[in-house]
Each structure stands twice: as structure tokens, then as C-alpha cells.
Design a protein around this motif. Structure first.
Motif, short mmCIF file in Angstrom:
data_model
loop_
_atom_site.label_atom_id
_atom_site.label_comp_id
_atom_site.label_asym_id
_atom_site.label_seq_id
_atom_site.Cartn_x
_atom_site.Cartn_y
_atom_site.Cartn_z
N PHE A 292 -4.16 -17.01 65.84
CA PHE A 292 -5.36 -16.55 65.63
C PHE A 292 -6.24 -16.74 66.98
N VAL B 110 -8.70 -13.20 68.62
CA VAL B 110 -10.39 -13.28 68.10
C VAL B 110 -9.91 -12.36 70.25
N ILE C 102 -19.95 -21.19 54.73
CA ILE C 102 -17.98 -21.79 55.21
C ILE C 102 -17.53 -22.81 55.38
N ALA D 228 -12.75 -20.90 56.70
CA ALA D 228 -13.42 -20.58 57.39
C ALA D 228 -12.46 -18.52 57.99
N LYS D 229 -11.49 -18.50 57.12
CA LYS D 229 -10.60 -18.06 57.13
C LYS D 229 -11.62 -16.31 56.21
N TYR E 24 -13.61 -15.26 57.96
CA TYR E 24 -13.50 -14.76 59.75
C TYR E 24 -13.16 -13.27 59.75
N SER F 207 -16.06 -10.89 59.50
CA SER F 207 -16.42 -10.60 60.29
C SER F 207 -16.07 -9.23 61.52
N THR G 114 -19.17 -14.43 63.30
CA THR G 114 -17.40 -14.75 64.12
C THR G 114 -17.66 -15.85 64.62
N SER H 256 -17.21 -19.25 62.51
CA SER H 256 -16.22 -19.06 61.50
C SER H 256 -15.25 -19.42 62.04
N THR H 257 -14.79 -18.98 63.97
CA THR H 257 -13.87 -19.30 65.01
C THR H 257 -14.12 -20.37 65.32
N TYR I 15 -12.85 -22.95 62.36
CA TYR I 15 -11.26 -22.93 62.24
C TYR I 15 -11.27 -24.02 63.85
N ALA J 273 -5.27 -11.11 60.84
CA ALA J 273 -6.03 -12.13 60.21
C ALA J 273 -5.04 -12.90 58.92
#
Length: 414
Positions: A245, A249, A298, A303-304, A307, A310, A344, A347-348, A351, A409
């Protein structure tokens, strides 16, 4: 006897309810204080950041040197993010690190107003990255601790912060128009000092807290210090799916760095200097309007998937910026771009908040921010070089790291 026992149970229940209400009031008060502080800080960021590249050009910098401005900041930020995150976890101090980081960034902005060459700005931006990195991991960790609904709380704060950034964008355009860029940096510095003072009003739980001085001085010899350092969660966090992950990013931020390190100059040349603050402001407006709503989604759907959306949004926005020549269409692209950014960051952050324990939360957030900063070390180098050839070439090339990130991802667990 049974009566006394019943009375004790009732009394204990009342105490627990009172304690819960007290904790809830403190938490709500902390949310308000942090929100006000971060709004003001982001007004300052929104004023100063879009004009850093333009300021470098005014002082005689080449496009490659403009790219180095982002490299310098993000390289030192990458190096110092994790140590500051570890210290925040170890001392259970969030507000102190946030205040220190905000005040440091403000101080260097104020000094920047008196720079006489691009090298001076580059050096100051380097120090800004090092000392300012104290803020981000503690900031993200504190937000995640204010609510069990990570997506919603990050969405709320990202909306507030982007609203502040948007206000700063528009104020910055006006200040530059009437007073000049140097005055802009001085005002931004004062606002960041104000933000640092406000965040110190937050009430943190003293339980289990250790001072930094105590951690260093009370222990005897090097072996005790090594034992403390071994509590770092770095290796654990970088293994398995979390490591994958963080790598995705990094790739997304390489593309981001390619574009945004030169975007101010591109906007100035394509649409006029007035457009720089306005386009950044529209991106921030989109993020502010949609942040909380997207955060709730989310929480509900995971979240995935957001992401992944995004990452696709990044590719779409950068390609559209490459082909659009009408400023009104560019406004529409900017709105789309703001949505992809808030997706982004929401969600990140969510996560990481869900995958990392509270005791290691600042370290997890520090690695997230560190990967973002590292991407912004590599991306601007590529972007500065390719933009010397052609801006569209640079923008189209961002699709490569974004495509790799998207494919990787897909393998992440929800």
C-alpha cells in the motif's frame, strides 16, 4: 446489605456516565480547537504554496531549479517524518508536535520574504521540510483518535482544511496583486504562528505519557536507549500488504509531484498569473464541498475502492490539463482534480487508521506522509526535466506511474 450493594452499583453507574460525558465534551472541544487551528494554518498554506514556484522564477530560477524546490522540501520531510511520528507515539504528545511544525513552517516563510536569490529560497525550503515534518504525523494521528469513524472524521477535517486552503488561494491572489509576493509570505508566517498557539489549547490525556527529556536522560547508558528505539514499528508496518500500500502511494505521489511542482508556472503561462490562485482555489473548493460526504461513503463501502477511483482520477485530471486550452474548461478540470485529491487523502488516511493500532498510529501516518513526500522528491525531478521539453509531455507521462499504482492497489485487502 443488598440495598447498600444496589446503591453502590447505581453510584458507580452514575460515575461512569459522568466520566463518559466529560470525555465526550473534551473530545468535542478538541475537535473545535483543532478545526480552527488547521483552518487558519491552511489559509496560510493556500496563500504561500501556489506562489513559491512563481517567486523562484522572479528571482531568476530555471525550471529545473523550480523542480528542486519541491525536492528539497520533500527530501528532508521524508527523512524526518518517521522519527517525529515515533516521538509523538512514544511521548503521547500530539499537540506539541503540531504546534512546533506549524510555527517552524511559519518562521521560514517569513524569512523567505527577505530572500535575494533562488538558492536562499531553496535552502529555507529545505529547513522548512525538516522542521515542518513534526506536524503531519501527529496531526493525522490526533484526528484518527477523535472518532471511531475514521472516514467521516478525516472527511470532516479535510473539508475544513481544504476550505481554509481555498480561502488562502483567493486571498493570496489579491495580496500578490496589490502588495506583492514578499508581503504574502510574511502574512502566511503570522497566520501559522497563530495556528500553533491555538492548537496548544487542546487537552490531551496525561495517562501513560512520557516526556522526551525523561526518555533520554532517565535511562542509563546506550543499551536502554536502544531498547526504547526497538519499539519502533517501522519493519512491521513496511511488511506485507501495508508495505505494498505504501509503495502505491509513493507511485501516485511521483505523478503528483511531476504535475504540481511546475503547475503554477504552467497556469501562469497558459492562462495568466491571476489564474494561479483561482485554479488552486477551485481545487480546494471541490475538496471542501465533497470531503465529509466522501468520508462517510468510505466508512460505509471501504477505503480500497475509493483509493482506486482516486488513482484513476489523477490520470484523468492530468491528461485533461494537458489538452485544455480554455480557462473556463480548466476551471472544470480543477474541480475534478480537487475531488480526486480529497478522495486520495481520505481513503489513504482511513486505510492506515484501520490497519494500524492506536499505539503505533503516528508511525503509520508518518510512513504514509513519508511516502507522499518521497514521491514528491522523485516526481519534481522528472517533472522539471520533462517540462523543459514540453509541459504536455510531462503531464501525459504521469499515466505511467499511476497505471502501475492502480494495478498493484487491486491486490490490496479491504
Amino acid at each position: 446489605m443488598p440495598l447498600r450493594k444496589r446503591e453502590r452499583v447505581i453510584t458507580q453507574g452514575k460515575r461512569e456516565r459522568t466520566l463518559k460525558l466529560k470525555k465526550l465534551r473534551v473530545k468535542r472541544r478538541n475537535i473545535v480547537i483543532l478545526a480552527v487551528s488547521m483552518f487558519i494554518a491552511n489559509v496560510a498554506f493556500g496563500m504561500a504554496f501556489p506562489y513559491l514556484s512563481v517567486y523562484m522564477q522572479y528571482l531568476g530560477a530555471t525550471m529545473f531549479m523550480v523542480g528542486l524546490l519541491s525536492v528539497a522540501f520533500n527530501l528532508t520531510s521524508t527523512v524526518f517524518q518517521y522519527p517525529f511520528g515515533w516521538l509523538s507515539d512514544a511521548t503521547r504528545n500530539r499537540k506539541g508536535f503540531i504546534a512546533f511544525g506549524a510555527a517552524s513552517i511559519g518562521l521560514f516563510y517569513m524569512i523567505m520574504a527577505f530572500a535575494t536569490s533562488p538558492v536562499h529560497v531553496l535552502l529555507l525550503r529545505t529547513f522548512q521540510g525538516a522542521f515542518g515534518s513534526a506536524m503531519t504525523p501527529a496531526h493525522s494521528a490526533l484526528i484518527s483518535e477523535l472518532s471511531t469513524r475514521a472516514g467521516s472524521i478525516f472527511g470532516l477535517f479535510n473539508s475544513i482544511e481544504n476550505a481554509g486552503y481555498m480561502v488562502g488561494n483567493f486571498i493570496g491572489s489579491a495580496v500578490v496583486e496589490y502588495f506583492g509576493i514578499k508581503v504574502l509570505f510574511i502574512i502566511a508566517g503570522f497566520l501559522l504562528f497563530l495556528s500553533a498557539g491555538i492548537v496548544l489549547l487542546i487537552r490531551e490525556r496525561p495517562a501513560g505519557r512520557r516526556s522526551l527529556v525523561g526518555m533520554i536522560l532517565v535511562q542509563e547508558g546506550r543499551e536502554s536507549w536502544r531498547a526504547t528505539v526497538k519499539s519502533s514499528a517501522f519493519k512491521k508496518l513496511m511488511r506485507g500488504h501495508l508495505g505494498l500500500f505504501y509503495f502505491t502511494v509513493f507511485l501516485v505521489m511521483v505523478a503528483s509531484g511531476q504535475f504540481y511542482s511546475v503547475s503554477s508556472v504552467y497556469f501562469k503561462e497558459a492562462f495568466g498569473e491571476w489564474s494561479v490562485g483561482v485554479l488552486f482555489g477551485i481545487e480546494s473548493l471541490a475538496a471542501a464541498l465533497t470531503g465529509y460526504f466522501l468520508g462517510r461513503l468510505i466508512d460505509r463501502y471501504g477505503a480500497k475502492r475509493f483509493y482506486l477511483v482516486s488513482i484513476a482520477g489523477y490520470a484523468m485530471a492530468f491528461v485533461l490539463y494537458a489538452v485544455v486550452r480554455n480557462v473556463w474548461l480548466a476551471f472544470g478540470v480543477a474541480f475534478l482534480s480537487g475531488i480526486k485529491w480529497i478522495l486520495t487523502i481520505n481513503s489513504t488516511s482511513t486505510y492506515v487508521a484501520r490497519k494500524v493500532s492506536v499505539s503505533e498510529r503516528a508511525q503509520g501516518m508518518a510512513l504514509l506522509n513519508g511516502m507522499m513526500s518521497l514521491g514528491w522528491v522523485v516526481g519534481p525531478l522528472i517533472g522539471g526535466y520533462l517540462s523543459e521539453i514540453s509541459f504536455p509531455l510531462n503531464f501525459f507521462s504521469t499515466v505511467v506511474p499511476l497505471s502501475i499504482a492502480f494495478v498493484l492497489a487491486l491486490r490490496l485487502p479491504e
